[in-house]
Design an enzyme around this catalytic site. Structure first.
Site, PDB file in Angstrom:
ATOM      1  N   ARG A 236       0.865  -1.180   0.000  1.00 41.44           N
ATOM      2  CA  ARG A 236       0.000   0.000   0.000  1.00 41.44           C
ATOM      3  C   ARG A 236       0.900   1.229   0.000  1.00 41.44           C
ATOM      4  O   ARG A 236       1.992   1.195   0.604  1.00 41.44           O
ATOM      5  CB  ARG A 236      -0.888   0.027   1.255  1.00 41.44           C
ATOM      6  CG  ARG A 236      -2.064  -0.939   1.194  1.00 41.44           C
ATOM      7  CD  ARG A 236      -3.121  -0.501   0.179  1.00 41.44           C
ATOM      8  NE  ARG A 236      -4.230  -1.422   0.062  1.00 41.44           N
ATOM      9  CZ  ARG A 236      -4.339  -2.403  -0.834  1.00 41.44           C
ATOM     10  NH1 ARG A 236      -3.367  -2.610  -1.696  1.00 41.44           N
ATOM     11  NH2 ARG A 236      -5.404  -3.161  -0.883  1.00 41.44           N
ATOM     12  N   GLU A 265      -3.326   7.919  -4.150  1.00 38.26           N
ATOM     13  CA  GLU A 265      -3.782   7.437  -5.468  1.00 38.26           C
ATOM     14  C   GLU A 265      -5.102   8.088  -5.843  1.00 38.26           C
ATOM     15  O   GLU A 265      -5.951   8.278  -4.963  1.00 38.26           O
ATOM     16  CB  GLU A 265      -3.965   5.914  -5.421  1.00 38.26           C
ATOM     17  CG  GLU A 265      -2.669   5.190  -5.261  1.00 38.26           C
ATOM     18  CD  GLU A 265      -2.860   3.683  -5.028  1.00 38.26           C
ATOM     19  OE1 GLU A 265      -3.945   3.160  -5.331  1.00 38.26           O
ATOM     20  OE2 GLU A 265      -1.922   3.069  -4.542  1.00 38.26           O
ATOM     21  N   HIS A 283      -1.495   0.931  -9.878  1.00 37.06           N
ATOM     22  CA  HIS A 283      -2.085  -0.061  -8.964  1.00 37.06           C
ATOM     23  C   HIS A 283      -2.760  -1.204  -9.746  1.00 37.06           C
ATOM     24  O   HIS A 283      -3.971  -1.404  -9.646  1.00 37.06           O
ATOM     25  CB  HIS A 283      -3.095   0.612  -8.014  1.00 37.06           C
ATOM     26  CG  HIS A 283      -3.352  -0.191  -6.778  1.00 37.06           C
ATOM     27  ND1 HIS A 283      -3.715   0.371  -5.586  1.00 37.06           N
ATOM     28  CD2 HIS A 283      -3.292  -1.531  -6.550  1.00 37.06           C
ATOM     29  CE1 HIS A 283      -3.874  -0.569  -4.670  1.00 37.06           C
ATOM     30  NE2 HIS A 283      -3.620  -1.739  -5.246  1.00 37.06           N
TER      31      HIS A 283
HETATM   32  O1  A2R Z   1       4.303  -8.971  11.067  1.00 34.42           O
HETATM   33  P1  A2R Z   1       3.464 -10.198  10.853  1.00 34.42           P
HETATM   34  O2  A2R Z   1       4.097 -11.412  11.471  1.00 34.42           O
HETATM   35  O3  A2R Z   1       2.005  -9.993  11.197  1.00 34.42           O
HETATM   36  O4  A2R Z   1       3.546 -10.495   9.261  1.00 34.42           O
HETATM   37  C1  A2R Z   1       2.677  -9.885   8.336  1.00 34.42           C
HETATM   38  C2  A2R Z   1       3.323  -8.680   7.662  1.00 34.42           C
HETATM   39  N1  A2R Z   1       3.218  -7.459   8.466  1.00 34.42           N
HETATM   40  C3  A2R Z   1       4.286  -6.786   8.901  1.00 34.42           C
HETATM   41  N2  A2R Z   1       5.596  -6.991   8.721  1.00 34.42           N
HETATM   42  C4  A2R Z   1       6.446  -6.123   9.324  1.00 34.42           C
HETATM   43  N3  A2R Z   1       6.040  -5.067  10.060  1.00 34.42           N
HETATM   44  C5  A2R Z   1       4.720  -4.824  10.254  1.00 34.42           C
HETATM   45  N4  A2R Z   1       4.330  -3.775  10.980  1.00 34.42           N
HETATM   46  C6  A2R Z   1       3.761  -5.710   9.648  1.00 34.42           C
HETATM   47  N5  A2R Z   1       2.409  -5.775   9.632  1.00 34.42           N
HETATM   48  C7  A2R Z   1       2.094  -6.848   8.890  1.00 34.42           C
HETATM   49  O5  A2R Z   1       2.576  -8.535   6.441  1.00 34.42           O
HETATM   50  C8  A2R Z   1       2.467 -10.814   7.133  1.00 34.42           C
HETATM   51  O6  A2R Z   1       3.651 -11.542   6.870  1.00 34.42           O
HETATM   52  C9  A2R Z   1       2.207  -9.849   5.977  1.00 34.42           C
HETATM   53  C10 A2R Z   1       0.750  -9.817   5.529  1.00 34.42           C
HETATM   54  O7  A2R Z   1       0.435 -11.058   5.005  1.00 34.42           O
HETATM   55  P2  A2R Z   1      -1.057 -11.564   4.688  1.00 34.42           P
HETATM   56  O8  A2R Z   1      -1.977 -11.104   5.767  1.00 34.42           O
HETATM   57  O9  A2R Z   1      -0.983 -13.006   4.332  1.00 34.42           O
HETATM   58  O10 A2R Z   1      -1.477 -10.697   3.440  1.00 34.42           O
HETATM   59  P3  A2R Z   1      -1.289 -10.992   1.870  1.00 34.42           P
HETATM   60  O11 A2R Z   1      -2.422 -11.799   1.365  1.00 34.42           O
HETATM   61  O12 A2R Z   1       0.089 -11.475   1.616  1.00 34.42           O
HETATM   62  O13 A2R Z   1      -1.475  -9.516   1.310  1.00 34.42           O
HETATM   63  C11 A2R Z   1      -0.606  -8.468   1.714  1.00 34.42           C
HETATM   64  C12 A2R Z   1      -1.084  -7.117   1.242  1.00 34.42           C
HETATM   65  C13 A2R Z   1      -2.569  -6.806   1.412  1.00 34.42           C
HETATM   66  O14 A2R Z   1      -2.904  -6.485   2.736  1.00 34.42           O
HETATM   67  C14 A2R Z   1      -2.744  -5.616   0.489  1.00 34.42           C
HETATM   68  O15 A2R Z   1      -2.401  -4.436   1.155  1.00 34.42           O
HETATM   69  C15 A2R Z   1      -1.708  -5.894  -0.605  1.00 34.42           C
HETATM   70  O16 A2R Z   1      -0.930  -7.009  -0.153  1.00 34.42           O
HETATM   71  O17 A2R Z   1      -2.367  -6.270  -1.801  1.00 34.42           O
END
Ligand code: A2R
Length: 317
Positions: A236, A265, A283
């Site tokens: 994002r 955007e 995007h």
């Molecule tokens: O930090 P974790 O263990 O919750 O890992 C999540 C990571 N993440 C972060 N990493 C570092 N610092 C942070 N503050 C942080 N917050 C979240 O992002 C996890 O590894 C990853 C998100 O993975 P998923 O929930 O499986 O989402 P997906 O399907 O890979 O999609 C990611 C994003 C979507 O939310 C849209 O914004 C974009 O791709 O299309």
């Protein structure tokens, strides 16, 4: 059985989904209303479901004006504009479309990575402008080798793991940063984002959006990435401090950037459009016929499953 009698469509949807939705349900388009908030105050109680998208989302105050809603079905994986906490507090189911877009978002990350390193869009502009014919062979200069390079993946969820696997095909060394290490993956976890940026040649950002990741990629991380490092963002726009990124690019403190997402955007800062070492996309990471079709199908399947069983195929909480 949770029969959905009346659905509120929060905004524009891809045509195939809009068609399927209207063929199956009684749907009202909120975008047709000159004053959506006033419309919801008067008519909000008649809707038992909302269909929206990651791009449009649903303002929390709109949800507050929808007392009978039982389910929200969103097109996309990002939930940063969907009021999940408010929905959860009211027991409203929230469906979204994860997994089906992993491949296309990962492919786009690599399209940006290859493009910014090998300068393919810039080279295309060079040929179209007649520069090759004018200046002769070898006049375009050199790019940066991708195969065998070091890739740091920020966020190793569904899409991040798909990107990391792509790295194997390019003989890349891959490490990742998340808040918690991921069990059972072959890549090394780096607890410090700055250390990961220092180590890698390409820093690929694929975390979720929202307040917890706002400006995760800041001046310090960009300085750590350094003058030979490239930033790729397919997460994002809010995850990257765009002003800091522009300054880093202007000063030559990083080598270049490939961006599919931006802070405001569809506005892209003029400072970026004037640079040759950045690749800018509108995007489009999930924007293929196949994936958009699958995402639309999941929106419909979530509604269908909710009607039949009260459960969603892909639930946000
Ligand atoms: O930090 P974790 O263990 O919750 O890992 C999540 C990571 N993440 C972060 N990493 C570092 N610092 C942070 N503050 C942080 N917050 C979240 O992002 C996890 O590894 C990853 C998100 O993975 P998923 O929930 O499986 O989402 P997906 O399907 O890979 O999609 C990611 C994003 C979507 O939310 C849209 O914004 C974009 O791709 O299309």
């Amino acid at each position: 059985m949770h029969t959905l009698n009346r659905i509120l469509q929060a905004g524009k949807l891809v045509p195939a989904l809009e068609q399927a939705l209207h063929a199956r349900y009684s749907v009202h388009r909120l975008a047709d209303e000159p004053d959506p908030a006033a419309f919801l105050v008067e008519h909000g109680a008649q809707f038992d479901a909302v269909v929206t998208s990651a791009a449009i989302g649903l303002p929390a105050q709109h949800l507050a004006a929808l007392p009978s809603v039982k389910v929200i079905s969103s097109f996309g994986v990002g939930l940063d504009k969907v009021p999940v906490e408010e929905a959860k507090a009211r027991g409203i189911a929230v469906g979204y479309t994860p997994d089906v877009l992993n491949d296309c978002v990962a492919d786009t990350a690599f399209a940006l990575l290859l493009d910014v390193a090998r300068r393919t869009a810039e080279a295309d502009r060079f040929v179209r402008a007649g520069q090759w014919a004018r200046l002769g062979s070898n006049s375009f200069g050199l790019g940066r080798k991708v195969s065998g390079a070091r890739m740091g993946v920020v966020g190793l969820g569904r899409i991040g793991q798909t990107i990391a696997r792509r790295g194997l095909g390019f003989d890349m060394e891959v490490r990742y940063h998340t808040r918690r290490p991921v069990a059972g993956v072959p890549w090394a976890h780096e607890p410090s984002l700055t250390a990961l940026a220092t180590w890698c040649d390409f820093l690929v950002v694929i975390t979720s959006g929202g307040p917890s990741t706002r400006h995760l990629i800041n001046e310090e991380v960009l300085n750590a990435l350094g003058p030979r490092g490239f930033l790729i963002n397919v997460a994002r726009g809010t995850v990257v401090d765009e002003a800091a990124l522009i300054r880093a690019l202007q000063d030559g403190r990083i080598a270049g950037a490939g961006l599919d997402v931006f802070e405001s955007e569809p506005q892209v800062p003029d400072a970026l459009t004037g640079m040759d070492n950045v690749v800018l996309l509108p995007h489009i990471a999930s924007a293929t016929h196949e994936t958009r079709q699958a995402m639309g199908q999941r929106v419909m399947d979530n509604l269908d499953a909710f009607e039949r069983t009260g459960q969603l195929i892909s639930a946000a909480y």
